[in-house]
Every structure is written in structure tokens, then in C-alpha cells.
Design an enzyme around this catalytic site. Structure first.
Site, PDB file in Angstrom:
ATOM      1  N   ARG A  23      11.345  -6.549   5.005  1.00 29.88           N
ATOM      2  CA  ARG A  23      11.142  -5.103   4.813  1.00 29.88           C
ATOM      3  C   ARG A  23      12.121  -4.269   5.635  1.00 29.88           C
ATOM      4  O   ARG A  23      12.370  -4.535   6.795  1.00 29.88           O
ATOM      5  CB  ARG A  23       9.711  -4.721   5.201  1.00 29.88           C
ATOM      6  N   ARG A  36      -0.620  -8.181  14.190  1.00 31.12           N
ATOM      7  CA  ARG A  36      -1.178  -7.238  13.209  1.00 31.12           C
ATOM      8  C   ARG A  36      -2.041  -7.965  12.184  1.00 31.12           C
ATOM      9  O   ARG A  36      -3.064  -7.446  11.734  1.00 31.12           O
ATOM     10  CB  ARG A  36      -0.033  -6.474  12.510  1.00 31.12           C
ATOM     11  N   ARG A  81      11.527  -2.460  10.478  1.00 37.09           N
ATOM     12  CA  ARG A  81      10.525  -1.664  11.195  1.00 37.09           C
ATOM     13  C   ARG A  81      10.203  -2.375  12.495  1.00 37.09           C
ATOM     14  O   ARG A  81      10.022  -3.598  12.501  1.00 37.09           O
ATOM     15  CB  ARG A  81       9.265  -1.555  10.318  1.00 37.09           C
ATOM     16  N   ARG A 102      -9.466   1.580   8.805  1.00 33.12           N
ATOM     17  CA  ARG A 102      -8.968   0.258   9.166  1.00 33.12           C
ATOM     18  C   ARG A 102     -10.003  -0.540   9.943  1.00 33.12           C
ATOM     19  O   ARG A 102      -9.744  -1.684  10.322  1.00 33.12           O
ATOM     20  CB  ARG A 102      -7.733   0.424  10.038  1.00 33.12           C
ATOM     21  N   LYS A 117       0.831  -1.213   0.000  1.00 31.61           N
ATOM     22  CA  LYS A 117       0.000   0.000   0.000  1.00 31.61           C
ATOM     23  C   LYS A 117       0.864   1.262   0.000  1.00 31.61           C
ATOM     24  O   LYS A 117       0.590   2.203  -0.731  1.00 31.61           O
ATOM     25  CB  LYS A 117      -0.924   0.052   1.229  1.00 31.61           C
TER      26      LYS A 117
HETATM   27  P1  AMP Z   1       0.808   1.021   9.009  1.00 30.29           P
HETATM   28  O1  AMP Z   1       2.055   1.774   8.720  1.00 30.29           O
HETATM   29  O2  AMP Z   1      -0.357   1.448   8.162  1.00 30.29           O
HETATM   30  O3  AMP Z   1       1.017  -0.472   9.003  1.00 30.29           O
HETATM   31  O4  AMP Z   1       0.386   1.421  10.510  1.00 30.29           O
HETATM   32  C1  AMP Z   1       1.247   1.147  11.611  1.00 30.29           C
HETATM   33  C2  AMP Z   1       0.439   1.130  12.893  1.00 30.29           C
HETATM   34  O5  AMP Z   1      -0.193   2.408  13.082  1.00 30.29           O
HETATM   35  C3  AMP Z   1      -0.701   0.136  12.957  1.00 30.29           C
HETATM   36  O6  AMP Z   1      -0.254  -1.163  13.313  1.00 30.29           O
HETATM   37  C4  AMP Z   1      -1.595   0.762  14.008  1.00 30.29           C
HETATM   38  O7  AMP Z   1      -1.060   0.559  15.312  1.00 30.29           O
HETATM   39  C5  AMP Z   1      -1.468   2.238  13.702  1.00 30.29           C
HETATM   40  N1  AMP Z   1      -2.506   2.697  12.739  1.00 30.29           N
HETATM   41  C6  AMP Z   1      -2.297   3.163  11.475  1.00 30.29           C
HETATM   42  N2  AMP Z   1      -3.448   3.497  10.887  1.00 30.29           N
HETATM   43  C7  AMP Z   1      -4.426   3.246  11.790  1.00 30.29           C
HETATM   44  C8  AMP Z   1      -5.849   3.372  11.771  1.00 30.29           C
HETATM   45  N3  AMP Z   1      -6.514   3.819  10.687  1.00 30.29           N
HETATM   46  N4  AMP Z   1      -6.540   2.996  12.867  1.00 30.29           N
HETATM   47  C9  AMP Z   1      -5.907   2.544  13.964  1.00 30.29           C
HETATM   48  N5  AMP Z   1      -4.570   2.385  14.059  1.00 30.29           N
HETATM   49  C10 AMP Z   1      -3.825   2.734  12.979  1.00 30.29           C
END
Ligand code: AMP
Length: 217
Positions: A127, A167, A156, A90, A15
Site C-alpha cells: 500500500r 494492528r 504509510r 472499532r 474500507k
Molecule cells: P485507519 O486509517 O482506520 O487504519 O486508522 C489508523 C489508526 O488511527 C489506527 O491504527 C488507530 O491508531 C487510530 N484509529 C482510527 N480509528 C480509530 C477508532 N475508532 N478508535 C481508536 N483508534 C482509531
């Protein structure tokens, strides 16, 4: 035409990579909630302190908190002519909040990037992100430093195996229902994420062209 895009898909589906490219092509802001939250954690802001522990264990930030953050971002003038959301919504409540916020705007174009769990695990294990600017390194490059700022590449923190498992569980329980939430809309499309990044981009551009008639501006 106003292009309001939502990217869906499991962690590691690509994404972030696709969103960065498409936002550049379409001249709309790439709004990554994960990146915004990681910035907040790094800067030690109040939001950052609030979300740090939740992110570290792979949980989701409270719907109302993240919705406030996203809406404040979408209120900025550069999002008036379109936006690309990466990582939001999400959950179904977030999807409902976004629909309400977008009432009166062009319908959301929803792109789901599909990737099997096996591929997700393989991708996330490999990654790397930049320790300075947070950008993902490209899958098909083998640099030890960020191509943008020269910072060193590191895994990360939330890509550690046990956090990834959590996750994925959160994804299946809370995020996957959005596929059904959006799936019947005429502006929804799904693409195969198990291809090289360029091929995924091409598939998305073709799908969005089928939906809107115009692929890019
Ligand atoms: P990502 O980089 O999109 O994988 O997001 C990393 C982390 O940020 C996720 O595992 C959540 O802890 C938090 N996060 C990101 N976007 C959201 C969202 N829309 N709702 C809730 N938590 C989020």
C-alpha cells in the site's frame, strides 16, 4: 431515505477505497477516523499530539476521545441526511456509544468487508499513500505520484511489518467482536474483499439494495 453506514473489516480490507466511492454515489459524507487523526497529527493540533505515539505503534485511541471527535463530526449539518463511517466504531464500547448517539435515526447499515490475514499482509506491504493529501493510491494503478494532487507516494508509516502485526492483533481482540455485536441485525451484510475493487463495490451495492430496496440516490 437516510443511509447511515458503518464499514467493518481488518486493516487493508479496502474500507477506505470503498467508502470513498460509496459516499460519492450516495451523496453522504465519508467520515474516516484514521484520516481525521492523521490530519490532526500532521497539523500538530492538541489532539494530534495526544494520538501520534499511539497511532505510530498501532494501538487504539481512547474510546471517549475518539467518540467525542466522531460525534462532533456527526453533529455537522452535512451528516443529518446520512453518513458513512470508515474506521469507527472499532471497539464494542464505541459501538454502544454510536447506537446511543443514533437513537431515533435510521438503523445503521453495517457492511463487513472480509479479507484473510494472508491477503491483509500482502496488501499492506504494497500500500502507498500520498505524502501530501494522504489519499490511498489505487491497488490496480502503478503511479509514483498521487492521481489527485501530484504529491509523491510513500508507504504509510503504520504499514511497517511490526506495526501491522500489532494492528492485526488489536483488530482480532478489540474490533472483531463487533462482527458479533452487529451480526444478527437485519441491516448487516458481509462481502468478499478478495476481489478487484469494482467487484467489491458491486457486491456492496447489491447487498445494500437487498437490505433497503434502493441502492443509491
Ligand atoms: P485507519 O486509517 O482506520 O487504519 O486508522 C489508523 C489508526 O488511527 C489506527 O491504527 C488507530 O491508531 C487510530 N484509529 C482510527 N480509528 C480509530 C477508532 N475508532 N478508535 C481508536 N483508534 C482509531
Amino acid at each position: 431515505m437516510e443511509l447511515n453506514v458503518v464499514m467493518l473489516g481488518p486493516p487493508g480490507a479496502g474500507k477506505g477505497t470503498q467508502s470513498a466511492r460509496l459516499a460519492r454515489l450516495w451523496h453522504i459524507p465519508h467520515i474516516s477516523t484514521g484520516a481525521m487523526l492523521r490530519d490532526a497529527v500532521q497539523s500538530g493540533s492538541r489532539l494530534g499530539l495526544e494520538v501520534k505515539a499511539i497511532m505510530e505503534r498501532g494501538g487504539l485511541i481512547d474510546d471517549e476521545v475518539i467518540t467525542r471527535v466522531v460525534q462532533a463530526r456527526l453533529d455537522r449539518p452535512d451528516a443529518a441526511n446520512g453518513f458513512l463511517l470508515d474506521g469507527y466504531p472499532r471497539t464494542v464500547p464505541q459501538g454502544l456509544a454510536l447506537d446511543a448517539y443514533c437513537a431515533g435515526r435510521s438503523p445503521l447499515t453495517v457492511v463487513e468487508i472480509v479479507l484473510s490475514e494472508e491477503d491483509v499482509l500482502r496488501r499492506l506491504a504494497a500500500r502507498m499513500i500520498c505524502s501530501e493529501c494522504g489519499k490511498n493510491s489505487q491497488d490496480d494503478q502503478d503511479y509514483t505520484n498521487c492521481v489527485d494532487c501530484g504529491g509523491s507516494l510513500v508507504p504509510r508509516a503504520d504499514d511497517a511489518v511490526d506495526v501491522v502485526r500489532k494492528r492485526l492483533e488489536v483488530y482480532h481482540l478489540q474490533t472483531a467482536p463487533l462482527v458479533e455485536f452487529y451480526g444478527a441485525r437485519p441491516t448487516y451484510c458481509r462481502v468478499n474483499g478478495a476481489q478487484l475493487a469494482d467487484a467489491v463495490t458491486e457486491e456492496i451495492l447489491a447487498a445494500v439494495k437487498r437490505i433497503h430496496g434502493t441502492p443509491a440516490r
